[in-house]
Motif scaffolding. Structure first.
Motif, PDB file in Angstrom:
ATOM      1  N   UNK A 138     -11.905  10.873   9.130  1.00 36.27           N
ATOM      2  CA  UNK A 138     -11.411  11.767  10.174  1.00 36.27           C
ATOM      3  C   UNK A 138     -12.379  11.828  11.354  1.00 36.27           C
ATOM      4  N   UNK A 139     -13.659  11.703  11.062  1.00 36.08           N
ATOM      5  CA  UNK A 139     -14.671  11.821  12.121  1.00 36.08           C
ATOM      6  C   UNK A 139     -14.780  10.564  12.960  1.00 36.08           C
ATOM      7  N   UNK A 140     -14.507   9.419  12.349  1.00 38.32           N
ATOM      8  CA  UNK A 140     -14.741   8.155  13.050  1.00 38.32           C
ATOM      9  C   UNK A 140     -13.470   7.383  13.350  1.00 38.32           C
ATOM     10  N   UNK A 141     -12.329   7.851  12.824  1.00 33.19           N
ATOM     11  CA  UNK A 141     -11.092   7.139  13.049  1.00 33.19           C
ATOM     12  C   UNK A 141     -10.898   6.037  12.029  1.00 33.19           C
ATOM     13  N   UNK A 142      -9.867   5.264  12.156  1.00 26.10           N
ATOM     14  CA  UNK A 142      -9.577   4.187  11.213  1.00 26.10           C
ATOM     15  C   UNK A 142     -10.662   3.133  11.268  1.00 26.10           C
ATOM     16  N   UNK A 143     -10.892   2.511  10.144  1.00 24.20           N
ATOM     17  CA  UNK A 143     -11.919   1.491  10.066  1.00 24.20           C
ATOM     18  C   UNK A 143     -13.312   2.079  10.146  1.00 24.20           C
ATOM     19  N   UNK A 144     -13.449   3.284   9.615  1.00 22.60           N
ATOM     20  CA  UNK A 144     -14.733   3.985   9.738  1.00 22.60           C
ATOM     21  C   UNK A 144     -15.867   3.202   9.132  1.00 22.60           C
ATOM     22  N   UNK A 145     -15.627   2.513   8.031  1.00 20.77           N
ATOM     23  CA  UNK A 145     -16.692   1.793   7.357  1.00 20.77           C
ATOM     24  C   UNK A 145     -17.236   0.663   8.202  1.00 20.77           C
ATOM     25  N   UNK A 146     -16.412   0.171   9.124  1.00 22.22           N
ATOM     26  CA  UNK A 146     -16.847  -0.943   9.960  1.00 22.22           C
ATOM     27  C   UNK A 146     -17.395  -0.477  11.300  1.00 22.22           C
TER      28      UNK A 146
END
Length: 464
Positions: free
Chosen positions: A232-240
Motif C-alpha cells: 500500500x505504501x509503495x504501490x504495485x511491484x513494491x518488492x522491485x
C-alpha cells in the motif's frame, strides 16, 4: 682549672655569646617551621581561602628560595609524608566540574528537544501482565492524559511536560483488556482488528509482548499484513521498487527472555524491509514494581535498512557471508542485494532507521536502565547459567513444599523468596526458557552431575 680560666677570658665571652645566639636562632627556626606546618595542614581552610594568586605565588617563591640553597623543593621538605601539597588544584577541578555539569545540562536539553520533535507511535501486541507493564511506562513518556470519547484517536493530548518520546500507544490482544487500557491512556483494539492495527494506526514501532510459546505463530499472522502495508505504501511491484525505505514499515521489537529463537523467527518470516531490534528487559512487574532504575536492559540491533548485523556486530550479506570477504575497506559492507555500501553513507533509509531505534532505546535510557548491548547468541549462553538455573532451582525447591519455620535463618528466608518469585511466573515461561534456549539442556546435565558428585562425597564420608 686552666680550661675554665680560658673561658673566663674576655675573648671567650664573645664565643659564648655567638654560641648562645646560634642556639636561640635554631630554636626560633624550629618553632617557625612547626607553626607553619600546623597552620597549613591543621588549618588548610585558611590557606585555601586566600586568593589563589597569592598563596600559590608565595609557595612558589618559598620553593624557589629553598632550591637555590640546595634544599628540597617541597614547601615542608617532606614530600613523602605530604604528597598532596598541590594547592589550588582542587579549586581548578571544581571549576572544571561546574563547567562540565553546565555543558551536560545543555546537551541534555538539546537531546530532549530532539526527542520531542518526532514522538513515536508505539503498538503493543499482547496486553497481558508484561504488555501492560511496559505500555504504562510508554504512556508516562508521552503527552497522553487519558481517554476522551469525542476524539477520533480516542486519546486527548496536552502540552508536553515530560520527555515526550512517545506520541501514542496502541495495544492489541486476544483477551479484552479495553477497560484496563482506557484507564491507562492506551488505545485498545481486539485481536481480530490486526489489519487495522498494522495498516491504519501508522505505527513507528511494534513491540511483540507475547509468550515464548506463541511467538512464532504471532509473527506468522503479522507477516502477510506487514507485506500488504508495504504494498500500500509503495504501490504495485513494491518488492522491485528501489526507493523502498525501511521506515515504510514499523520497527519490530521483541522482548522475550530467550534471544536466538525470536531473532531467527523474525529474520525468516518478516519482510526484509522491517528493521528488527531484539531486546530483553531483565526485569518485570514484580522485580521493578517501583522503578526501572538500575535494571538491566539487553539489546541487539539485528537489522537496519535491509542490512543484517552479524552476531559480532559486523555487517553480513543475505547469504550470510561477511562483507569483509567482498570488500577491501573496513567501513564497507554488502547489503542484501549484493551492493557494496559504506557504513557512513548518508542514506535516508539508514539514518531514519537508526534514528527510530535510538528514540525507542531512549525510553529505557531515560528510565535509568543499565543498557547492555549483547549478541543474541551470547545472551542465551549467559542466561542459561543465570536466569534459567535460577528458575530451575526455584521450581525444584518448590516441589519439596518448603514452608517457613520459627527458626528460619536469613539464608532459608532467601530460599523461600526464590521459590515465591520463580513460581509466580507461568510454567509456560519456564518451559520456554528450556525449550528455546539450546544451552538449557547442558545446564540441567551439569546440575545432575554436580548433585551426583556431592552425594558421592557424602557417602564416602560415612567411613570416617
Amino acid at each position: 682549672l686552666s680550661y675554665h680560666k680560658t673561658w673566663m677570658q674576655p675573648h671567650s665571652w664573645n664565643n659564648m655569646i655567638v654560641l648562645s645566639s646560634l642556639a636561640l636562632f635554631c630554636l626560633i627556626t624550629t618553632s617557625v617551621v612547626h607553626a607553619a606546618r600546623f597552620l597549613t595542614i591543621g588549618s588548610g581552610a585558611f590557606i585555601s581561602g586566600l586568593p589563589r594568586r597569592i598563596h600559590v605565588k608565595t609557595i612558589a617563591m618559598t620553593a624557589n628560595k629553598m632550591s637555590t640553597k640546595g634544599e628540597s623543593s617541597s614547601v615542608y621538605g617532606d614530600e613523602e609524608k605530604y604528597p598532596n601539597s598541590n594547592y589550588g588544584e582542587l579549586e581548578r577541578l571544581k571549576q572544571e566540574e561546574r563547567r562540565l555539569a553546565s555543558l551536560l545540562a545543555s546537551i541534555r536539553q538539546e537531546k530532549l528537544s530532539v526527542l520531542r520533535s518526532r514522538p513515536l507511535s508505539i503498538g503493543v501486541v499482547g496486553f497481558g501482565r508484561f504488555g501492560q507493564f511496559i505500555a504504562k511506562k510508554f504512556v508516562e513518556h508521552s503527552n497522553i492524559v487519558g481517554p476522551t470519547p469525542d476524539s477520533n484517536s480516542g486519546l486527548e493530548t496536552k502540552p508536553n511536560t515530560g520527555v515526550g518520546v512517545v506520541g501514542k500507544v496502541v495495544a492489541i490482544s486476544r483477551t479484552d483488556y479495553s477497560d484496563v487500557a482506557s484507564r491507562m491512556g492506551v488505545k485498545f483494539l481486539p485481536y481480530g482488528d490486526m489489519e487495522r492495527f498494522i495498516c491504519e494506526e501508522d505505527l513507528d514501532v511494534i513491540v511483540l509482548a507475547v509468550s515464548i510459546l506463541s511467538f512464532e505463530e504471532t509473527v506468522k499472522e503479522l507477516a502477510p499484513i506487514l507485506t500488504k502495508r508495504l504494498g500500500q505504501s509503495t504501490g504495485s511491484g513494491a518488492k522491485d521498487n528501489a526507493t523502498i525505505s525501511s521506515s515504510t514499515l514499523p520497527l519490530i521489537v521483541d522482548v522475550l527472555s530467550v534471544k536466538e529463537h525470536p531473532r531467527s523467527v523474525l529474520l525468516q518470516l518478516l519482510p526484509e524491509e522491517c528493521d528488527i531490534l531484539c531486546t530483553h528487559p531483565m526485569f518485570g512487574p514484580d522485580s521493578a514494581r517501583d522503578s526501572w532504575r538500575g535494571q538491566t536492559f539487553v539489546y541487539e540491533r539485528t537489522r537496519i535498512d535491509k542490512v543484517l548485523l552479524g552476531e559480532s556486530g559486523e555487517k553480513i550479506n543475505k547469504s550470510g557471508r561477511l562483507a569483509a570477504e567482498k570488500t577491501d575497506k573496513e567501513s564497507s559492507f554488502v547489503d542484501s542485494q549484493g551492493t557494496i555500501r559504506d557504513v557512513h553513507e548518508n542514506s535516508n533509509a539508514h539514518v531514519e532507521g537508526m534514528d527510530r531505534m535510538e528514540r525507542f532505546l531512549s525510553i529505557w535510557e531515560e528510565e535509568g536502565c543499565q543498557m547492555t548491548p549483547l549478541s543474541c547468541k551470547d545472551h542465551d549462553t549467559y542466561a542459561a547459567d543465570s536466569q534459567f538455573i535460577t528458575h530451575l532451582m526455584g521450581r525444584i525447591l518448590g516441589q519439596q513444599g518448603l514452608q517457613p519455620t520459627p527458626i528460619d535463618t536469613r539464608g532459608f528466608q532467601s530460599v523461600l523468596k526464590l521459590i515465591e518469585n520463580t513460581n509466580a511466573d507461568s510454567f509456560d515461561l519456564f518451559y520456554g526458557l528450556y525449550k528455546f534456549n539450546r544451552n538449557s539442556g547442558d545446564t540441567i546435565e551439569r546440575l545432575r552431575d554436580a548433585l551426583d558428585t556431592i552425594t558421592r562425597s557424602l557417602e564416602e564420608h560415612k567411613s570416617y
